[in-house]
Write an enzyme that holds these catalytic residues in place. Structure first.
Site, PDB file in Angstrom:
ATOM      1  CG  ASP A  44      -2.052  -0.978   1.128  1.00 34.87           C
ATOM      2  OD1 ASP A  44      -2.447  -1.308   0.000  1.00 34.87           O
ATOM      3  OD2 ASP A  44      -2.546  -1.422   2.176  1.00 34.87           O
ATOM      4  CE1 TYR A  72       3.944  -6.573   4.196  1.00 36.13           C
ATOM      5  CE2 TYR A  72       3.209  -8.788   4.751  1.00 36.13           C
ATOM      6  CZ  TYR A  72       3.417  -7.786   3.814  1.00 36.13           C
ATOM      7  OH  TYR A  72       3.088  -8.017   2.500  1.00 36.13           O
ATOM      8  CG  ASP A  86      -5.443   2.313   5.374  1.00 35.14           C
ATOM      9  OD1 ASP A  86      -6.151   3.338   5.399  1.00 35.14           O
ATOM     10  OD2 ASP A  86      -5.059   1.793   4.310  1.00 35.14           O
ATOM     11  NE  ARG A 179      -5.333  -1.911   2.891  1.00 39.34           N
ATOM     12  CZ  ARG A 179      -6.272  -1.503   2.059  1.00 39.34           C
ATOM     13  NH1 ARG A 179      -7.342  -0.862   2.533  1.00 39.34           N
ATOM     14  NH2 ARG A 179      -6.175  -1.715   0.770  1.00 39.34           N
TER      15      ARG A 179
END
Length: 202
Positions: A44, A72, A86, A179
């Site tokens: 993103d 992540y 988000d 997310r």
């Protein structure tokens, strides 16, 4: 200095927050003057970190590399829901119930997300609906109904707790929206949540 060897190769790029993955690919194409460049999965725009780019003859490896697990580090804000799941979205609900949460409850919520299970993609995503990305239809005021997609989460651990902010490490398979994991964690805990920071580290 050459970026990649003759014939192509795989180039790890540390994408900053802001540009899209396609912006990074386009920039590298300009530097390499038209050389074929492909990526192994997008981040993103607000996310940062590892973006593997395949150059030249190595572009044929992209379909294999994109299926590898990804690692992540993420920051989740408990108690606030947004329409994009988000920090980029509009706030849709707030709750102070996070103040009552204990670490054991949060760990249980995280463990419930580990494994292979169906995940509903965010409505603001690139998932196609009637041939168009869902986010475009939503921004036009149209409703979208995205079908759940099976995803695999290998690990999800707490790195640090500074409630309402929770810092977690996630190892997951291709197609997983981190997310959406933040959103689903918030729902499991009954307080709502959204993703505020995301960095791919592996």
């Amino acid at each position: 200095m050459t970026l990649v060897p003759p014939g192509g190769g795989v180039l790890p790029v540390d994408k900053p927050s802001g540009p899209t993955s396609h912006d990074v690919v386009a920039g590298l194409r300009r530097v390499l003057r038209g050389e074929k460049v492909g990526h192994t999965g997008t981040l993103d725009p607000f996310a940062s970190g590892l973006l593997l780019l395949c150059v030249g003859g190595a572009t044929r490896l992209a379909e294999y590399l994109k299926d590898l697990p990804k690692e992540y580090e993420a920051q989740v804000r408990l108690g606030v829901r947004t329409d994009t799941d988000d920090r980029e979205g509009a706030v849709t609900a707030k709750s102070e119930a996070w103040k009552e949460l204990r670490r054991e409850q949060i760990e249980e919520g995280l463990s419930g997300l580990v494994g292979t299970h169906p995940q509903v993609p965010p409505s603001y995503s690139a998932k196609k609906v009637d041939g168009q990305p869902a986010h475009r239809k939503v921004r036009r005021g149209e409703s979208v109904d995205l079908a759940p997609v099976e995803v695999t989460v290998h690990e999800m651990d707490i790195l640090q707790m500074k409630l309402p902010d929770l810092y977690v490490r996630v190892v997951c398979g291709a197609g997983t929206y981190v997310r959406a994991l933040a959103r689903d964690l918030g729902e499991a805990l009954g307080v709502g949540a959204h993703l505020t920071e995301l960095r791919r580290v592996g």
